[in-house]
Write a protein that holds these residues in place. Structure first.
Motif, mmCIF file in Angstrom:
data_model
loop_
_atom_site.group_PDB
_atom_site.id
_atom_site.type_symbol
_atom_site.label_atom_id
_atom_site.label_comp_id
_atom_site.label_asym_id
_atom_site.label_seq_id
_atom_site.Cartn_x
_atom_site.Cartn_y
_atom_site.Cartn_z
ATOM 1 N N CYS A 38 -7.228 -25.803 59.057
ATOM 2 C CA CYS A 38 -8.069 -24.672 59.489
ATOM 3 C C CYS A 38 -9.449 -24.739 58.845
ATOM 4 O O CYS A 38 -9.598 -25.139 57.689
ATOM 5 C CB CYS A 38 -7.404 -23.352 59.126
ATOM 6 S SG CYS A 38 -5.912 -23.007 60.086
ATOM 7 N N PRO A 46 -12.376 -11.963 61.843
ATOM 8 C CA PRO A 46 -11.093 -11.889 61.135
ATOM 9 C C PRO A 46 -9.964 -12.589 61.884
ATOM 10 O O PRO A 46 -9.853 -12.495 63.110
ATOM 11 C CB PRO A 46 -10.838 -10.385 61.012
ATOM 12 C CG PRO A 46 -12.196 -9.760 61.039
ATOM 13 C CD PRO A 46 -13.003 -10.619 61.969
ATOM 14 N N ASN A 47 -9.175 -13.317 61.122
ATOM 15 C CA ASN A 47 -7.948 -13.950 61.620
ATOM 16 C C ASN A 47 -8.182 -14.925 62.772
ATOM 17 O O ASN A 47 -7.357 -15.075 63.670
ATOM 18 C CB ASN A 47 -6.926 -12.877 62.027
ATOM 19 C CG ASN A 47 -6.502 -12.030 60.838
ATOM 20 O OD1 ASN A 47 -6.152 -12.552 59.778
ATOM 21 N ND2 ASN A 47 -6.560 -10.711 60.990
ATOM 22 N N THR A 48 -9.332 -15.608 62.718
ATOM 23 C CA THR A 48 -9.624 -16.643 63.717
ATOM 24 C C THR A 48 -9.531 -18.041 63.122
ATOM 25 O O THR A 48 -9.629 -19.028 63.858
ATOM 26 C CB THR A 48 -11.031 -16.451 64.319
ATOM 27 O OG1 THR A 48 -12.009 -16.477 63.265
ATOM 28 C CG2 THR A 48 -11.130 -15.127 65.064
ATOM 29 N N VAL A 50 -6.856 -19.437 61.277
ATOM 30 C CA VAL A 50 -5.480 -19.423 60.765
ATOM 31 C C VAL A 50 -4.601 -20.319 61.637
ATOM 32 O O VAL A 50 -4.955 -20.643 62.772
ATOM 33 C CB VAL A 50 -4.906 -17.985 60.742
ATOM 34 C CG1 VAL A 50 -5.647 -17.118 59.734
ATOM 35 C CG2 VAL A 50 -4.959 -17.351 62.128
ATOM 36 N N LEU A 55 -0.402 -19.185 57.666
ATOM 37 C CA LEU A 55 0.263 -17.905 57.922
ATOM 38 C C LEU A 55 1.725 -17.924 57.478
ATOM 39 O O LEU A 55 2.434 -16.930 57.628
ATOM 40 C CB LEU A 55 0.196 -17.555 59.416
ATOM 41 C CG LEU A 55 -1.174 -17.138 59.956
ATOM 42 C CD1 LEU A 55 -1.106 -16.900 61.464
ATOM 43 C CD2 LEU A 55 -1.690 -15.906 59.241
ATOM 44 N N ASP A 98 -1.872 -9.501 51.245
ATOM 45 C CA ASP A 98 -2.798 -10.501 51.787
ATOM 46 C C ASP A 98 -2.367 -11.934 51.450
ATOM 47 O O ASP A 98 -3.127 -12.870 51.618
ATOM 48 C CB ASP A 98 -4.221 -10.249 51.290
ATOM 49 C CG ASP A 98 -4.315 -10.107 49.771
ATOM 50 O OD1 ASP A 98 -3.363 -10.499 49.087
ATOM 51 O OD2 ASP A 98 -5.345 -9.598 49.293
ATOM 52 N N GLY A 141 -5.542 -14.130 51.232
ATOM 53 C CA GLY A 141 -6.338 -13.465 52.258
ATOM 54 C C GLY A 141 -7.123 -12.319 51.646
ATOM 55 O O GLY A 141 -7.241 -12.197 50.415
ATOM 56 N N ASP A 162 -7.220 -9.691 56.550
ATOM 57 C CA ASP A 162 -7.864 -10.850 57.164
ATOM 58 C C ASP A 162 -7.348 -12.094 56.446
ATOM 59 O O ASP A 162 -7.569 -12.269 55.245
ATOM 60 C CB ASP A 162 -9.384 -10.733 57.022
ATOM 61 C CG ASP A 162 -10.125 -11.920 57.611
ATOM 62 O OD1 ASP A 162 -9.476 -12.760 58.268
ATOM 63 O OD2 ASP A 162 -11.360 -11.999 57.422
ATOM 64 N N TYR A 163 -6.661 -12.974 57.169
ATOM 65 C CA TYR A 163 -6.065 -14.160 56.569
ATOM 66 C C TYR A 163 -6.969 -15.392 56.657
ATOM 67 O O TYR A 163 -6.527 -16.499 56.347
ATOM 68 C CB TYR A 163 -4.710 -14.450 57.227
ATOM 69 C CG TYR A 163 -3.634 -13.465 56.846
ATOM 70 C CD1 TYR A 163 -3.207 -13.356 55.527
ATOM 71 C CD2 TYR A 163 -3.048 -12.637 57.804
ATOM 72 C CE1 TYR A 163 -2.222 -12.449 55.168
ATOM 73 C CE2 TYR A 163 -2.067 -11.727 57.458
ATOM 74 C CZ TYR A 163 -1.651 -11.626 56.134
ATOM 75 O OH TYR A 163 -0.685 -10.723 55.779
ATOM 76 N N ASN A 164 -8.205 -15.228 57.069
ATOM 77 C CA ASN A 164 -9.105 -16.390 57.147
ATOM 78 C C ASN A 164 -9.233 -17.099 55.798
ATOM 79 O O ASN A 164 -9.350 -18.323 55.735
ATOM 80 C CB ASN A 164 -10.494 -15.969 57.621
ATOM 81 C CG ASN A 164 -10.577 -15.778 59.120
ATOM 82 O OD1 ASN A 164 -9.644 -16.124 59.837
ATOM 83 N ND2 ASN A 164 -11.683 -15.234 59.600
#
Length: 497
Positions: A38, A46-48, A50, A55, A98, A141, A162-164
């Motif tokens: 990634c 956000p979260n794009t 991952v 995850l 997170d 995150g 947000d896990y980016n």
């Protein structure tokens, strides 16, 4: 318990000895995350950025990022560390919303780098800060607490994740305890983080921008009376500016001294530093290593850097910032004290880049260590974040050198640059601040000044040319400081000769 007034810092230091330690997290600037492919661009939606690996979806397996390992080794070498010939990743088990895996892939008793040191200088005196370990791990995150006034979970109506950032390679640099600093503990802590930031930036492995979280500092502080064992430490988390590192140490010394004066036991805990108030508040009780239930990461093979590869990396290290400062001091023709002031202000690279963009060493120093440093101190932000770039400062100085701006007008232009109004030439044009040196445009103002000050004019006619300064001042006032002083003086003397 009766609450007493907080002691002064001087009083606290007179009775207690501080011991500090710093844990600094550096987010590496790799193109991809530590254990998956990634991307790592800052500021993405956000979260794009991952995937199943970051995850922690069932069945997804990690693969180590070679660039992250190489960057960690280079950091360790730059910090005079020994590099492990064999080490393993480990699982650090704890729950955060997170952190999708409910464990962090980190290192425990087998760090990649260990037993190093950093030499810093403060007010002409050297201090050696021991490095216990430099190890590689992954970032978590980011939780966003919304609906409240503080941005913290207390008072928030909802929390988003947000896990980016989850899985971005993170290097943790842990110092050994540093006793014996006395009243200088806050300043040495700041000097250490400044030097560390400069070293890592010189390696090109991270942008080390504290305001973006790519450099984060946890500050450990304890107090003891002279001759007694070290006290219980607290850990102030995620201090996000160089100035705040110093303030956090100072604040915690005062707070702990107050509690010890009351006979209250210091609790080993994490604390949050409040930028607005300059003090800390409790976080959570501090865990020990056994609480994390470390064990070797079964899904990753051990790391065994080839000694020949490590030797190549060491040979290719860039010039040390301390050596660079010594060289630049000679090039710029300034004293050791002046160079230390530049370093303490975080202005070495800014001045160097300004000179590279065309300004003289004196001109570059004048703006960064003068007007811009003053603004940074007043607003409490780092000089690098003041809002002006080295290229803009060089352009400003070129306008001064060309006679289009005097110092007063240049300060007004710089104000516009810092406010985001554009580059110096654009601000000068928009605000109408260019120096007026056209004799035709200035003649009327000169004649008006002569007519309004007949006594001074008479002295000049008698040969007392020093009196012309008063008339020059009158013209400058009339023209709002935009007149060229030399042209005005020449016109006055010509009129009254």
């Amino acid at each position: 318990m009766t609450t007493t007034a907080l002691p002064t810092y001087e009083d606290a230091i007179a009775r207690f000895e501080p011991v500090i330690g710093l844990e600094t997290h550096v987010e590496l600037g790799t193109q991809t995350k530590m254990f998956c492919g990634c991307r790592t661009e800052f500021g993405a939606e956000p979260n794009t950025q991952v995937c199943p690996v970051c995850l922690a979806l069932p069945g997804a397996l990690p693969v180590a990022n070679r660039a992250g390992i190489e960057a960690t080794i280079r950091i360790g070498l730059a910090l005079n560390c020994d590099i492990a010939t064999w080490c393993r990743m480990a699982r650090k088990n704890y729950f955060y919303p997170d952190m999708p895996k409910n464990f962090q892939t980190s290192q425990y008793d087998e760090p990649l780098c260990a037993e190093g040191y950093v030499d810093v200088e403060y007010e002409g005196k050297p201090y050696r800060i021991g490095i216990e370990r430099v190890h590689l791990e992954e970032d978590t995150g980011k939780s966003l607490h919304v609906g409240g006034a503080t941005g913290r979970i207390q008072g928030a109506t909802e929390s988003l994740v947000d896990y980016n950032r989850a899985g971005i390679p993170l290097v943790e640099i842990v110092t050994k305890p540093v006793p014996g600093l006395g009243a200088l503990a806050p300043e040495i802590a700041k000097a250490y983080v400044t030097e560390l930031r400069d070293i890592i930036r010189s390696l090109g492995v991270s942008d080390v921008r504290m305001e973006q979280g790519s450099l984060r500092c946890d500050v450990n502080t304890s107090l003891n009376k002279p001759g007694e064992e070290w006290g219980t430490r607290t850990e102030t988390k995620n201090v996000n500016s160089l100035r705040s590192v110093e303030r956090a140490v100072r604040s915690e010394i005062i707070r702990q001294a107050s509690l010890l004066d009351e006979g209250t036991r210091i609790i080993q805990e994490t604390r949050h530093f409040h930028e607005d108030r300059g003090d800390t508040s409790p976080g959570r009780s501090k865990e020990t290593a056994t609480d994390y239930r470390y064990f070797p990461e079964p899904d990753l093979v051990p790391i065994a850097p080839d000694p020949a590869w490590v030797a190549e990396l060491k040979a290719a290290l860039p010039e040390r910032p301390s050596s660079k400062r010594a060289r630049l001091r000679e090039d710029w023709g300034i004293s050791e004290i002046d160079m230390q002031s530049v370093a303490n202000a975080g202005a070495v690279e800014l001045i160097e880049e300004t000179i590279a963009a065309g300004a003289s060493p004196a001109g570059a120093r004048k703006w960064w260590m003068g007007e811009l440093a003053r603004r940074a101190n007043e607003t409490g932000i780092d000089l690098a974040d003041i809002g002006a770039t080295p290229l803009q400062v060089a352009e400003l100085q070129k306008l001064v050198d060309a006679g289009k701006l005097n110092d007063k007008l240049a300060r007004a232009v710089l104000e516009g640059v810092v406010a985001g109004e554009g580059d110096p030439a654009a601000v000068m044009a928009a605000r109408g601040l260019e120096v007026v040196n056209d004799e035709g445009a200035l003649t009327a103002a000169v004649d008006e000044a002569i007519a309004a000050n007949p006594d001074i004019a008479a002295k000049i006619r008698e040969g007392k040319v020093a009196a012309a300064g008063a008339l020059v001042g009158a013209v400058m006032k009339t023209t709002r400081g935009q007149a060229d002083a030399k042209t005005v003086r020449d016109l006055i003397l010509a009129r009254l000769s």
